[in-house]
Design an enzyme around this catalytic site. Structure first.
Site, PDB file in Angstrom:
ATOM      1  NE  ARG A   1      -6.947   4.050   6.330  1.00 53.20           N
ATOM      2  CZ  ARG A   1      -6.135   5.263   6.844  1.00 53.20           C
ATOM      3  NH1 ARG A   1      -6.479   5.276   8.010  1.00 53.20           N
ATOM      4  NH2 ARG A   1      -5.217   5.627   5.891  1.00 53.20           N
TER       5      ARG A   1
ATOM      6  NE  ARG B   1       1.229  10.265  10.185  1.00 48.86           N
ATOM      7  CZ  ARG B   1       0.729   9.119   9.489  1.00 48.86           C
ATOM      8  NH1 ARG B   1      -0.644   8.590   9.697  1.00 48.86           N
ATOM      9  NH2 ARG B   1       1.548   8.917   8.436  1.00 48.86           N
TER      10      ARG B   1
ATOM     11  CE  LYS C   1      -1.476   1.604   4.294  1.00 51.75           C
ATOM     12  NZ  LYS C   1      -1.166   2.837   4.610  1.00 51.75           N
ATOM     13  CG  ASN C   2       2.393   2.653   3.605  1.00 54.33           C
ATOM     14  OD1 ASN C   2       1.269   3.190   3.353  1.00 54.33           O
ATOM     15  ND2 ASN C   2       2.891   2.563   4.769  1.00 54.33           N
TER      16      ASN C   2
ATOM     17  CB  CYS D   1      -3.886  10.688  11.964  1.00 52.64           C
ATOM     18  SG  CYS D   1      -2.523   9.693  12.191  1.00 52.64           S
TER      19      CYS D   1
HETATM   20  C1  EPZ Z   1       4.713   6.863   6.222  1.00 54.60           C
HETATM   21  O1  EPZ Z   1       3.913   8.158   6.834  1.00 54.60           O
HETATM   22  C2  EPZ Z   1       3.905   5.872   6.030  1.00 54.60           C
HETATM   23  N1  EPZ Z   1       2.673   6.129   5.353  1.00 54.60           N
HETATM   24  C3  EPZ Z   1       3.502   5.204   7.507  1.00 54.60           C
HETATM   25  O2  EPZ Z   1       2.772   4.311   7.385  1.00 54.60           O
HETATM   26  C4  EPZ Z   1       4.649   4.984   8.411  1.00 54.60           C
HETATM   27  O3  EPZ Z   1       4.027   4.610   9.697  1.00 54.60           O
HETATM   28  C5  EPZ Z   1       5.567   6.250   8.413  1.00 54.60           C
HETATM   29  O4  EPZ Z   1       5.993   6.412   7.025  1.00 54.60           O
HETATM   30  C6  EPZ Z   1       6.870   5.756   9.212  1.00 54.60           C
HETATM   31  O5  EPZ Z   1       7.523   4.763   8.464  1.00 54.60           O
HETATM   32  C7  EPZ Z   1       2.759   6.066   4.043  1.00 54.60           C
HETATM   33  O6  EPZ Z   1       3.725   5.632   3.519  1.00 54.60           O
HETATM   34  C8  EPZ Z   1       1.453   6.353   3.343  1.00 54.60           C
HETATM   35  P1  EPZ Z   1       7.175  10.373   8.286  1.00 54.60           P
HETATM   36  P2  EPZ Z   1       4.522   9.327   7.073  1.00 54.60           P
HETATM   37  O7  EPZ Z   1       6.753  11.545   7.629  1.00 54.60           O
HETATM   38  O8  EPZ Z   1       5.373   9.698   5.644  1.00 54.60           O
HETATM   39  C9  EPZ Z   1       7.670  13.609  11.779  1.00 54.60           C
HETATM   40  C10 EPZ Z   1       0.763   2.410   7.839  1.00 54.60           C
HETATM   41  O9  EPZ Z   1       0.238   2.116   9.040  1.00 54.60           O
HETATM   42  N2  EPZ Z   1       7.387  14.395  10.728  1.00 54.60           N
HETATM   43  O10 EPZ Z   1       8.155   9.467   7.647  1.00 54.60           O
HETATM   44  O11 EPZ Z   1       3.361  10.595   7.261  1.00 54.60           O
HETATM   45  C11 EPZ Z   1       6.517  12.668  11.855  1.00 54.60           C
HETATM   46  O12 EPZ Z   1       5.429  13.294  12.808  1.00 54.60           O
HETATM   47  C12 EPZ Z   1       1.488   3.941   8.321  1.00 54.60           C
HETATM   48  O13 EPZ Z   1       0.854   2.305   6.891  1.00 54.60           O
HETATM   49  C13 EPZ Z   1       7.667  15.819  10.906  1.00 54.60           C
HETATM   50  O14 EPZ Z   1       7.721  16.150  12.137  1.00 54.60           O
HETATM   51  O15 EPZ Z   1       5.499   9.565   7.933  1.00 54.60           O
HETATM   52  C14 EPZ Z   1       6.957  11.546  12.377  1.00 54.60           C
HETATM   53  O16 EPZ Z   1       7.249  11.790  13.979  1.00 54.60           O
HETATM   54  C15 EPZ Z   1       0.884   5.022   9.227  1.00 54.60           C
HETATM   55  N3  EPZ Z   1       7.280  16.881   9.965  1.00 54.60           N
HETATM   56  C16 EPZ Z   1       8.433  11.264  11.691  1.00 54.60           C
HETATM   57  O17 EPZ Z   1       8.565  12.554  11.118  1.00 54.60           O
HETATM   58  C17 EPZ Z   1       7.044  16.437   8.855  1.00 54.60           C
HETATM   59  O18 EPZ Z   1       6.854  17.285   7.759  1.00 54.60           O
HETATM   60  C18 EPZ Z   1       8.206  10.244  10.457  1.00 54.60           C
HETATM   61  O19 EPZ Z   1       7.025  10.320   9.835  1.00 54.60           O
HETATM   62  C19 EPZ Z   1       6.751  15.059   8.212  1.00 54.60           C
HETATM   63  C20 EPZ Z   1       7.268  14.167   9.369  1.00 54.60           C
END
Ligand code: EPZ
Length: 421
Positions: A400, A122, A22-23, A117
């Protein structure tokens, strides 16, 4: 609304075929916004999030057609809107993946801001500040990101303060159509990010450093790309979840159509806990442990242990012989499953982002509530070994991201039924 009813106690056996990730499929579908041609994506998982993103593309004016449940034919040449509206974005945060492609292609777009969420705040500040470095003007108006770069985005040097998966994907896609060269540092190295880079390369974009934390991307200067057909990589999190199902029931099962190289941290953890692991081409077989040992887990970016497997390993730790310690470093609220597992008799003690999981107490059936995608799969795993019949409610979270979940579990011999509330 549906719920799942699971009778605990069954041993599992046999094989289960893993779906496309999915991702990976989500950014690849967003990537089609950069194409001038029609293309097909195969091995697309037939799950709700994919349909939501396909619907968003249709709302933008694209044609998106499922030739069969796992093949999506997309043509974005007819896109005539640049607005990703709230109704879709609130259903799925990954809609933010249209921001980079829309802005780089059209020079403006309006994408609803995803809210918080279930697993944490996030923020998307890193996506936005990177686009600003590339010359975009960004304002937040009435809950929307209103972005403009009338003459297109410009290449820039961007250092991500934190490693972000969708942030990296968004900026890589934006850079592909920008004017000039973009240098990205501290980029995510997840296999899903790598596939986006590889497809861009196959579409004629000069991109160096694929798979490393530093990428150099030569933009096409707003020239649309000819993107080849895409086969989505296997879902390493779905595969890990089924391996945990084998592990928690201490059964021998095989997951097929996987890429074990994407799962080394998870495989190593299962081995540390005492399970046998055999890798044969695109198959991984897990065999029972003589004694299930407790584990220590720190979630971190790829190639470290994935946060998306944290909940499943917490369920697994409940049958270990001793205390496991799980440190969730990526998301501040990704322990919602703890109180649901406690309803089944689990002894888990939380101290901030660290959970101590006391293995060995008997799990009992209960009515439990899914809170997010991976938390829900942890409840199913616990239900497989709980005494009696567990009902997992709100399983729309599971739909989902897990394709044919109850069919796949049934195939492995679990007593699981989907019922209407
Ligand atoms: C991706 O989410 C995945 N989603 C998530 O999958 C996964 O848990 C996550 O990466 C971490 O591996 C998809 O690929 C669609 P991040 P993403 O930006 O990209 C912080 C699932 O169950 N951050 O890598 O949204 C954030 O808060 C899920 O399939 C900022 O601070 O995650 C977090 O602490 C849910 N500012 C960390 O970085 C930003 O602008 C990593 O988040 C962006 C992120």
């Amino acid at each position: 609304m549906h719920y799942l009813q699971i009778q605990g106690g069954a041993k599992l056996s046999g094989e289960v075929a893993i779906s496309g990730a999915k991702n990976a499929a989500l950014p690849l579908i967003a990537l089609t916004l950069l194409a001038k041609n029609e293309l097909k994506l195969t091995n697309v998982p037939n799950v709700a999030d994919i349909k939501t993103l396909a619907q968003l593309l249709v709302n933008l004016g694209a044609s998106c057609e499922f030739e069969d449940p796992n093949t999506l034919k997309v043509n974005t040449s007819s896109v005539n809107s640049t607005m990703a509206n709230y109704d879709i974005v609130r259903k799925m945060r990954a809609s933010i993946l249209t921001l980079g492609p829309l802005l780089s292609r059209f020079g403006h777009c309006e994408v609803s801001l995803p809210g918080g969420c279930a697993i944490g705040q996030r923020p998307i500040d890193l996506h936005l500040s990177a686009l600003e470095k590339m010359g975009a003007n960004i304002e937040i108006k009435q809950g929307y990101i209103v972005a403009s770069a009338p003459n297109g985005l410009n290449g820039a040097r961007i250092v991500f303060d934190k490693i972000t998966v969708t942030g990296s994907e968004n900026i890589i896609m934006a850079a592909a159509l920008a004017h000039g060269t973009t240098r990205l540092l501290n980029v995510a190295k997840e296999p899903e990010v790598v596939q986006v880079c590889e497809i861009l390369k196959a579409s004629g974009i000069n991109i160096e450093g694929i798979g490393t934390s530093e990428l150099v991307i030569e933009g096409s200067g707003q020239r649309l790309l000819t993107i080849p057909d895409i086969k989505v990589i296997p879902d390493r999190i779905e595969a890990g979840t089924y391996l945990c199902a084998g592990a928690i029931t201490n059964s021998k099962i095989t997951v097929t159509k996987v890429n074990a190289k994407h799962m080394l941290a998870v495989i190593a953890k299962l081995e540390e806990m005492g399970f046998g692991i055999e890798i044969d081409d695109d198959k991984i077989t897990i065999s029972p442990a003589k004694e299930i040992k407790p584990c220590e887990i720190i979630t971190t970016e790829y190639p470290g242990f994935p946060t998306d497997m944290q909940a499943q390993f917490m369920a697994l730790a409940l049958v270990a012989n001793g205390v496991s310690v799980i440190d969730e470093r990526l998301f501040e609220n990704r322990f919602m499953h703890v109180s649901e597992l406690a309803r089944m008799g689990a002894d888990i003690r939380l101290n901030g982002h660290i959970a101590s999981v006391y293995g060995g107490s008997e799990l009992n059936s209960a009515d439990v509530m899914a809170t997010d995608l991976r938390a829900s799969s942890a409840l199913i795993l616990a239900a497989l070994v709980a005494k009696g019949e567990t009902r997992v409610h709100r399983i729309y979270h599971l739909d989902r991201g897990y394709e044919n979940l109850e069919l796949k579990f049934k195939q492995l011999g679990a007593n699981i039924t989907r019922l209407e509330e």
